[in-house]
Design an enzyme around this catalytic site. Structure first.
Site, PDB file in Angstrom:
ATOM      1  N   CYS A  18     -14.134   5.528  -2.619  1.00  0.00           N
ATOM      2  CA  CYS A  18     -15.242   5.605  -1.673  1.00  0.00           C
ATOM      3  C   CYS A  18     -15.370   6.986  -1.052  1.00  0.00           C
ATOM      4  O   CYS A  18     -16.283   7.248  -0.299  1.00  0.00           O
ATOM      5  CB  CYS A  18     -15.058   4.563  -0.572  1.00  0.00           C
TER       6      CYS A  18
ATOM      7  N   CYS B  24      -6.694 -12.789 -20.264  1.00  0.00           N
ATOM      8  CA  CYS B  24      -6.522 -14.231 -20.142  1.00  0.00           C
ATOM      9  C   CYS B  24      -7.009 -15.023 -21.356  1.00  0.00           C
ATOM     10  O   CYS B  24      -6.894 -16.259 -21.378  1.00  0.00           O
ATOM     11  CB  CYS B  24      -7.247 -14.760 -18.899  1.00  0.00           C
TER      12      CYS B  24
ATOM     13  N   ASP C  97       0.869  -1.185   0.000  1.00  0.00           N
ATOM     14  CA  ASP C  97       0.000   0.000   0.000  1.00  0.00           C
ATOM     15  C   ASP C  97       0.899   1.226   0.000  1.00  0.00           C
ATOM     16  O   ASP C  97       1.857   1.281   0.775  1.00  0.00           O
ATOM     17  CB  ASP C  97      -0.927   0.011   1.234  1.00  0.00           C
TER      18      ASP C  97
ATOM     19  N   SER D 115      -9.761   9.790   8.837  1.00  0.00           N
ATOM     20  CA  SER D 115     -11.041   9.290   8.299  1.00  0.00           C
ATOM     21  C   SER D 115     -10.997   7.802   7.972  1.00  0.00           C
ATOM     22  O   SER D 115     -12.031   7.202   7.673  1.00  0.00           O
ATOM     23  CB  SER D 115     -11.424  10.078   7.043  1.00  0.00           C
ATOM     24  N   ASN D 116      -9.810   7.181   8.018  1.00  0.00           N
ATOM     25  CA  ASN D 116      -9.704   5.734   7.774  1.00  0.00           C
ATOM     26  C   ASN D 116     -10.149   4.910   8.982  1.00  0.00           C
ATOM     27  O   ASN D 116     -10.519   3.748   8.853  1.00  0.00           O
ATOM     28  CB  ASN D 116      -8.253   5.325   7.469  1.00  0.00           C
ATOM     29  N   LEU D 117     -10.070   5.508  10.168  1.00  0.00           N
ATOM     30  CA  LEU D 117     -10.188   4.705  11.391  1.00  0.00           C
ATOM     31  C   LEU D 117     -11.591   4.148  11.624  1.00  0.00           C
ATOM     32  O   LEU D 117     -11.767   3.197  12.388  1.00  0.00           O
ATOM     33  CB  LEU D 117      -9.738   5.526  12.606  1.00  0.00           C
ATOM     34  N   GLN D 118     -12.569   4.711  10.938  1.00  0.00           N
ATOM     35  CA  GLN D 118     -13.955   4.245  11.049  1.00  0.00           C
ATOM     36  C   GLN D 118     -14.123   2.818  10.534  1.00  0.00           C
ATOM     37  O   GLN D 118     -15.078   2.148  10.865  1.00  0.00           O
ATOM     38  CB  GLN D 118     -14.821   5.274  10.277  1.00  0.00           C
TER      39      GLN D 118
ATOM     40  N   ASN E  77      -9.456   1.216  -6.900  1.00  0.00           N
ATOM     41  CA  ASN E  77      -9.735   1.745  -8.239  1.00  0.00           C
ATOM     42  C   ASN E  77      -9.516   0.679  -9.310  1.00  0.00           C
ATOM     43  O   ASN E  77      -8.719  -0.238  -9.137  1.00  0.00           O
ATOM     44  CB  ASN E  77      -8.922   3.008  -8.521  1.00  0.00           C
TER      45      ASN E  77
HETATM   46 ZN    ZN Z   1      -9.962 -12.742 -18.676  1.00  0.00          ZN
END
Ligand code: ZN
Length: 261
Positions: free
Chosen positions: A193, A257, A65, A72-75, A134
């Site tokens: 989000c 694929c 990451d 605001s992430n802690l929620q 994303n």
């Molecule tokens: Zn595929």
């Protein structure tokens, strides 16, 4: 097939509630200790998923990451606390993991995922869990999984809905994530989000469900619980609440694929 070392008495204690389940058993627990999972994205999905994946005693983690913990992430991003605000998510996740169980091996990366670097980050893993937010990143991860022949659990959550799909696009009859969403989302201007909002517990449900599906994939061929469910997409609805399962078809023309790839 290599012989795995037996679990120590301390590890037998730690995983007693797994080992007593006939569907997992000692063989399943030993197998999990020998597995390597790459968790891409340590946010709303990756955080709760990591708690249960580490709890399950999966032996080796790659955590990716490039973001920094924000208030605001802690929620919903359950591995982080107020003290982590301003620190890198990958570094904070490594600290959480070390406190939780220092027998687990961990490598981290705080690089931004690109089509160029993602292959190296996931090479050699037994499974990738992608909880990034994303489409451009998710498609890059999916293409790399097909190329490296690594199975992929792709998970997403927003508002009151979650999705978890199991993909093995490197197999002739199995779809990849790109077969599911198509090519239209390669541009980097979709979603997140931030505008939409998300119920915190919805991320928890989706992340812990993804962790359960990961254990299922990793125990494939080892114990009764092991059943990868390739091409199945589970949709978790927090409003009703309920869950639906869709089957994704392989697209022969898929540029990830299909025959063209
Ligand atoms: Zn595929």
């Amino acid at each position: 097939m290599s012989l795995s070392p037996p679990l120590s008495p301390a590890r037998l204690d730690r995983f007693a509630r797994h080992i007593v389940l006939p569907e997992i058993g000692g063989a399943g627990q030993v197998a999990l200790a020998g597995k390597h999972i790459a968790v891409i994205g340590l946010g709303g999905i990756g955080s709760p998923a990591l708690q249960y994946l580490a709890g399950a005693g999966i032996g080796r983690f790659t955590l990716v990451d490039d973001d920094v913990v924000d208030a605001s992430n802690l929620q919903r991003q359950t591995i982080f606390t107020s003290r982590d605000i301003g620190h890198g998510k990958a570094t904070s996740a490594r600290r959480w993991l070390a406190n939780f169980d220092d027998a687990l091996e961990v490598n981290i990366s705080d690089s931004r995922i690109t089509a160029e670097n993602v292959g190296d980050l996931i090479a050699g893993a037994d499974l990738v869990l992608d909880g990034t937010d994303n489409f451009a990143t998710r498609l890059a991860v999916s293409d790399a999984c097909v190329a490296e022949r690594v199975p992929l659990l792709s998970a997403a959550v927003g508002r009151f809905q979650g999705q978890v799909g199991a993909f093995a696009g490197h197999l002739v009859a199995s779809p990849c994530y790109r077969c599911f969403v198509g090519d239209a989302f390669d541009a980097e201007d979709c979603d997140t989000c931030a505008e939409d909002g998300m119920l915190g517990a919805m991320a928890g449900w989706t992340g812990s469900f993804a962790a359960m599906q990961a254990v299922r994939v990793l125990l494939s061929g080892v114990s009764r619980f092991g059943q990868p469910m390739w091409g199945k997409l589970h949709i978790l609805d927090g409003m009703t609440p309920g869950m639906r399962t869709l089957t994704i078809a392989k697209d022969p023309a898929c540029k990830g694929c299909g025959q063209a790839a």
